[in-house]
Enzyme design. Structure first.
Site, PDB file in Angstrom:
ATOM      1  N   GLY A 297       0.606  -0.820   0.129  1.00 51.27           N
ATOM      2  CA  GLY A 297      -0.326   0.064   0.020  1.00 51.27           C
ATOM      3  C   GLY A 297       0.444   1.071  -0.052  1.00 51.27           C
ATOM      4  O   GLY A 297       0.594   1.655  -0.995  1.00 51.27           O
ATOM      5  N   TYR A 298       2.041   1.290   0.779  1.00 48.26           N
ATOM      6  CA  TYR A 298       2.935   2.106   1.043  1.00 48.26           C
ATOM      7  C   TYR A 298       3.147   2.219  -0.128  1.00 48.26           C
ATOM      8  O   TYR A 298       3.469   3.756  -1.048  1.00 48.26           O
ATOM      9  CB  TYR A 298       3.453   2.457   2.519  1.00 48.26           C
ATOM     10  N   HIS A 299       3.465   1.010  -0.811  1.00 47.01           N
ATOM     11  CA  HIS A 299       4.623   1.826  -2.023  1.00 47.01           C
ATOM     12  C   HIS A 299       3.976   2.504  -3.201  1.00 47.01           C
ATOM     13  O   HIS A 299       4.068   3.289  -4.076  1.00 47.01           O
ATOM     14  CB  HIS A 299       4.956   0.103  -2.470  1.00 47.01           C
TER      15      HIS A 299
END
Ligand code: MG
Length: 632
Positions: A297-299
């Site tokens: 998700g952060y990626h």
């Protein structure tokens, strides 16, 4: 003496800045923020010189309503969806969709400090005003002035009740880095730098959606500009030192400067944002394209935030702001994500990732594919267009031994079977002690979802729940006495996308615990089934437990060590064996794909008491996905 004078001068400049940030501005002062020599502002300037502030405000509103040559992202997205209809109707009652899955009523007289569940994320995201998009699109679609009036009322109410107060180091410097204590004063939530950055991104789109409304009066325009400028000014002094927050903040100031070039400070905002993004890309991603948080998700969230910043530059004729190295690394990051992305555009819930948040989209990947002309860029375009454009990848399964994500797959957008595997180093706060865990997608279902994260951070109860979902024992992993893994130093013993005879193989090893080495070998055989071998060795003793967790379907025992799991048209036959003395059983546990939502699921476990002096011990799991033509 010189030092003392310097200190006094420094204190005075800080005080002046604080006064500038906190005090409401007169109309004259708001015009003072603008470069009135800019073409198109001649009439505004003329009125200002005569101190005709009402006329100047009218002229300024006219300028913005007819302004040409500035593109605000989202300004053309004016058609309301059914979700917008719901969110806007709720917003009219002050029921705000702070997160897609979190809806609370904040009262007739809005209480911006209402916080019934003490998860920090619920409190801070309120101050991002995501539902104002829905009010805007409902206004544009229906033309009903009530939506614009509600937006103006809520905007003014938020500004009045959430004044900026400097928090600086009184929270041990943690506000700036993103961490907050539940007992922090309101301004720490409302003015956390990440929220400021996201407001700068969102508010200008809201501006474009409501600008033509009679509710958007000349007076309101000045209030908006004053608050928008204040947000950018505060952020320029409180950027997070690093991390994904800084990316969003940088994108925010870039958008502020490009979309509101009338501000005298606009170019300094753009420069600061671009400088941050240039410096952070190599700090926050590895050479192979993996984002350093080790969280899908952060990626993709960071890729999207870079794309936000770059696209606003592209759309306003300023792509030259970004050097080729930044654009090429974004292509690597998008390619890395594509490798484990599912055909429905969701991603594995490793670390803090949620199934339906912060996702890629065909539009995002198409943007990225245009950043350079490379095989990876062409393959990203191919994936995003389901093979209509670009170039098909020469591979299906993928491995990134330098960082630790792998994916076995039998296709791309048309894949039937995908197993993403996470075998990374421990990582930071968002990552989990889950070495070697995996998800399994087959025939349109996530048959073996990761347990997810469920919550972020907050009071004692929230932290207890976070620790529960984060634990090694919630994963498809082999534990000793249910303890979390020590920080792994992974060794990649083999990554063989073609090991012969139709076998693809990954073999990784780590010091799972002091005195216990664990080796996991995953073979994907003829693109049909998986054989997973877990082998432990070393002097440690205790209870070994190998777990395999499933989803919302049903797990049925066929015979000793043989099970079948079914979820709709997708199924999985499971065969599990362990050393003599192993006991196989089915547990019930939880998994979570969205914030504060969890579902029960069956977990197949095999337990063995490892005696002191026991030699190497092996567990073998075979997972064979199948398709059931009728939902039965
Ligand atoms: Mg997990």
């Amino acid at each position: 003496m010189q030092l003392t004078l310097k200190r006094i001068a420094g204190l005075i400049s800080i005080l002046l800045f604080l006064v500038a940030c906190t005090a409401p501005k007169s109309r004259e002062e708001v015009f003072g923020l603008l470069n009135l020599d800019r073409p198109g502002l001649e009439e505004v300037k003329s009125h200002c010189e005569k101190k005709q502030w009402a006329e100047a405000s009218e002229a300024l509103l006219g300028y913005y309503r007819t302004r040409q040559g500035i593109y605000i992202p989202g300004q053309e997205s004016r058609t309301a969806s059914s979700r917008d209809s719901l969110w806007a109707a709720d917003a009219m009652q002050h029921t705000f969709h702070v997160l897609a899955d979190t809806v609370w009523n904040y009262g007739k007289d809005i209480n911006w400090e209402y916080w019934p569940v003490k998860d920090i994320e619920m409190r801070v995201q309120l101050h991002r005003h995501g539902w104002w998009y829905s009010l805007g699109r409902m206004y544009c679609t229906s033309g009903d002035e009530k939506y614009a009036a509600e937006y103006v009322d809520e905007f003014r109410d938020w500004v009045k009740k959430n004044p900026y107060k400097p928090f600086g180091v009184d929270q041990n410097g943690t506000v700036s880095s993103g961490s907050l204590d539940v007992n922090s004063p309101n301004e720490c939530f409302a003015w956390r730098p990440l929220e400021i950055g996201i407001r700068l991104l969102r508010w200008c789109t809201h501006f474009s959606l409501f600008l033509d409304s009679p509710q958007f009066t000349p007076e309101f325009l000045l209030e908006f500009l004053q608050s928008y400028h204040q947000n950018a000014s505060v952020l320029m002094r409180s950027f997070s030192p690093s991390g994904n927050h800084l990316i969003h903040q940088s994108s925010g100031v870039i958008r502020a400067g490009i979309c509101f070039p009338e501000f005298k400070d606009a170019e300094s905002w753009v420069k600061a944002g671009v400088d941050n993004l240039k410096a952070e890309i190599s700090r926050q991603s590895y050479p192979d394209g993996c984002h350093f948080e080790l969280d899908p998700g952060y990626h993709i969230g960071v890729v999207e935030s870079y794309d936000d910043a770059i696209q606003v530059a592209v759309d306003n004729g300023r792509l030259d702001l970004f050097p080729a190295e930044v654009l090429e690394q974004l292509v690597r990051m998008a390619s890395y994500y594509q490798d484990y992305c599912y055909p429905d555009w969701t991603h594995p819930c490793f670390s803090d990732a949620r199934r339906h948040d912060d996702l890629a989209s065909p539009e995002l990947l198409k943007d990225i594919s245009g950043y350079c002309d490379s095989p990876q860029a062409r393959q990203i375009l191919w994936f995003a267009t389901e093979g209509r454009e670009g170039e098909a990848p020469s591979y299906k399964s993928s491995g990134h031994p330098d960082t630790g994500f792998y994916a076995f797959r039998d296709g791309w957008y048309d894949a039937n079977i995908i197993m993403p595997v996470k075998a990374t180093e421990r990582g930071m706060w968002h990552a989990q002690p889950d070495f070697g865990t995996f998800e399994l997608w087959a025939y349109g279902k996530i048959l073996m979802p990761d347990a997810g994260a469920y919550v972020y951070s907050g009071d004692t109860e929230i932290e207890r729940q976070r620790a529960y979902f984060k634990a090694t024992a919630r994963h498809n992993a082999l534990t000793l006495d249910d303890r979390n893994y020590d920080a792994p130093k992974p060794k990649v013993l083999a990554w063989q996308p073609d090991a012969g005879r139709g076998v693809q193989r990954l073999v990784v090893e780590h010091e799972a615990y002091e005195g216990l080495t664990r080796r996991r070998s995953i073979s994907f055989v003829k693109e049909k089934y998986f054989e997973i071998v877990d082998e432990v060795s070393g002097p440690a003793s205790g209870r070994l437990t190998l777990r395999n967790g499933f989803g919302r379907g049903a797990l049925e025992r066929i015979s000793e060590g043989e099970y079948v799991y079914r979820d709709g048209c997708a199924g999985l036959s499971i065969s599990i064996t362990g050393p003599k003395g192993s006991v196989i059983s089915v547990d019930t546990d939880w998994f979570s794909e969205a914030m504060h939502e969890k579902s029960e699921r069956p977990v197949l476990r095999i337990d063995l008491d490892r005696a002191s002096g026991a030699g190497p011990q092996r567990f073998v799991t075979v997972l064979r996905p199948f398709y059931i033509p009728k939902d039965n």
